[in-house]
Structures are given as C-alpha cells and as structure tokens.
Design a protein around this motif. Structure first.
Motif, mmCIF file in Angstrom:
data_model
loop_
_atom_site.group_PDB
_atom_site.id
_atom_site.type_symbol
_atom_site.label_atom_id
_atom_site.label_comp_id
_atom_site.label_asym_id
_atom_site.label_seq_id
_atom_site.Cartn_x
_atom_site.Cartn_y
_atom_site.Cartn_z
ATOM 1 N N ALA A 113 -41.026 -11.560 99.783
ATOM 2 C CA ALA A 113 -40.369 -13.073 99.805
ATOM 3 C C ALA A 113 -40.314 -13.687 98.323
ATOM 4 O O ALA A 113 -41.148 -13.241 97.558
ATOM 5 N N PRO A 114 -39.475 -14.598 98.060
ATOM 6 C CA PRO A 114 -39.690 -15.351 96.716
ATOM 7 C C PRO A 114 -41.047 -15.894 96.504
ATOM 8 O O PRO A 114 -41.513 -16.393 97.703
ATOM 9 N N VAL A 115 -41.410 -16.020 95.375
ATOM 10 C CA VAL A 115 -42.640 -16.705 95.214
ATOM 11 C C VAL A 115 -42.625 -18.156 94.827
ATOM 12 O O VAL A 115 -41.941 -18.660 93.996
ATOM 13 N N PRO A 116 -43.090 -19.042 95.928
ATOM 14 C CA PRO A 116 -43.102 -20.398 95.561
ATOM 15 C C PRO A 116 -43.969 -21.099 94.687
ATOM 16 O O PRO A 116 -45.257 -20.437 94.589
ATOM 17 N N THR A 117 -43.503 -21.997 94.195
ATOM 18 C CA THR A 117 -44.270 -22.773 93.178
ATOM 19 C C THR A 117 -44.570 -23.868 93.642
ATOM 20 O O THR A 117 -43.752 -24.934 93.764
#
Length: 199
Positions: A177-181
């Motif tokens: 999944a996209p890497v959240p910041t």
C-alpha cells in the motif's frame, strides 16, 4: 523497472513480522471437521514503523519511501530484530537443491553446533534475496556438514556452492500500500510501511 531501496536498520522503531502460508480451510456443516488445503506457497509479511524524524533526515526518509511507490519499488531490508552474528567461516550448500525445506550445508566447525532453532539466514543477492528461519537445532558432523531445516521452503533450484548469509540476513520486500506520512507538531514525521516478500 523498479528500484531497490536499502534503509538503515537504525531508522526502525518497531515491526511486526509474520510468515503467511497459502492454505484454505473448509468446515463440514454436518460433522464440524475441518479440511485444510495446503497450496505450498509461503512468504514473509512486515508492518514496519520508523522512528520519528525531523528536518533533513525526515525528508531523506520520505524520499526513500516515496521512491518505493505502491508496489513499484523494492526494499532490501535487514530486520533489526534478527540478531547480527560475526561468523568468520563461509557456509555454502554442499549439494544442489531443487526446492524443499532441508539443505545440506558445509563449512561448519566439525562436531560443533551450527545453527539454533529460530536463527535466520538469507540466500541470494539483489532481486533473488530470500529470508529463511531455521526450524530445528543443527550440529555439524566431523566433516563440517550440517543438515538445516528451514522455512519458508526454497522456491527455486540452487547449485552446490551457493553461499548462505548468516551474519546479516536480509529480506526483499514490496510495499502492499502507499506509505503514509504522519506529520506531528514541531514537524516531526512518522512513517509506517506494510510490505510482503517480493516473489
């Protein structure tokens, strides 16, 4: 073509590692018994939480994780929960293998313990890196040969002489999944990564 990112293990604050098996279960509505179908596939999955960063370092971590994309890039990861070792001898396959869970290895000190249950090793480099965990204690015979049972099972044939990495095992991961910041007060950045072994 995807790039391979390698992040310092000191950036990791916590992680969850699990071995996933391709199995399915069907329960009989009449007897309550369960039938298990084992399809043979096994792979590692990770949830990694990186230490809070700020300033230029936070931007560097952000750039490295952004480069991974949502599955396009690959992460060569040295799991910090795996104890680093300092073995001087080179350990290799004594015989070729075509898959399975048992390896005949050579290069050990004769008659001494080789690997303990729970130890990790990796085989291969770059895109062929695979992480394995030792199932049972292994002791070398007087010729320096030890049988090692590991999981997940090998997925490809390997020739005799293939080296095993014992001192700094790695796993090749692909984000799922996209890497959240998450950005908190004082511009502190927190990153979490969910990934599975890149097969």
């Amino acid at each position: 073509m995807s790039i391979i990112v390698e992040l310092p293990r000191t950036w990791v604050a916590g992680l969850e590692r699990r071995l996933v098996s391709a199995t399915s279960q069907t329960q009989s509505p009449f007897t309550g018994t369960t039938e298990v179908q084992d399809w043979g596939g096994e792979w590692w999955e990770y949830d990694i939480e990186f230490a809070a960063q700020s300033g230029p370092l936070a931007r560097s971590v952000s750039a490295a994780l952004t480069a991974l994309g949502s599955g396009r890039g690959l992460l060569l990861f040295a799991d910090p929960s795996i104890e680093a070792k300092s073995r001087n001898q080179t350990i290799t396959l004594d015989m070729p293998v075509s898959g399975g869970n048992v390896l005949q290895t050579t290069g050990w000190l004769p008659g001494l313990p080789a690997l303990a249950s729970g130890d990790f090793l990796s085989i291969g480099t770059g895109r062929q890196t695979r992480l394995h965990q030792v199932a049972f204690d292994a002791t070398a015979n007087m010729s320096g040969i030890a049988l090692v049972t590991l999981f997940p099972a090998l997925r490809q044939a390997l020739p005799a002489g293939t080296a095993l990495e014992l001192n700094r095992p790695q796993v090749l991961l692909r984000p799922t999944a996209p890497v959240p910041t998450r950005i908190e007060r004082v511009a502190r950045h927190r990153f979490t990564l969910s990934a599975r072994e890149a097969l």
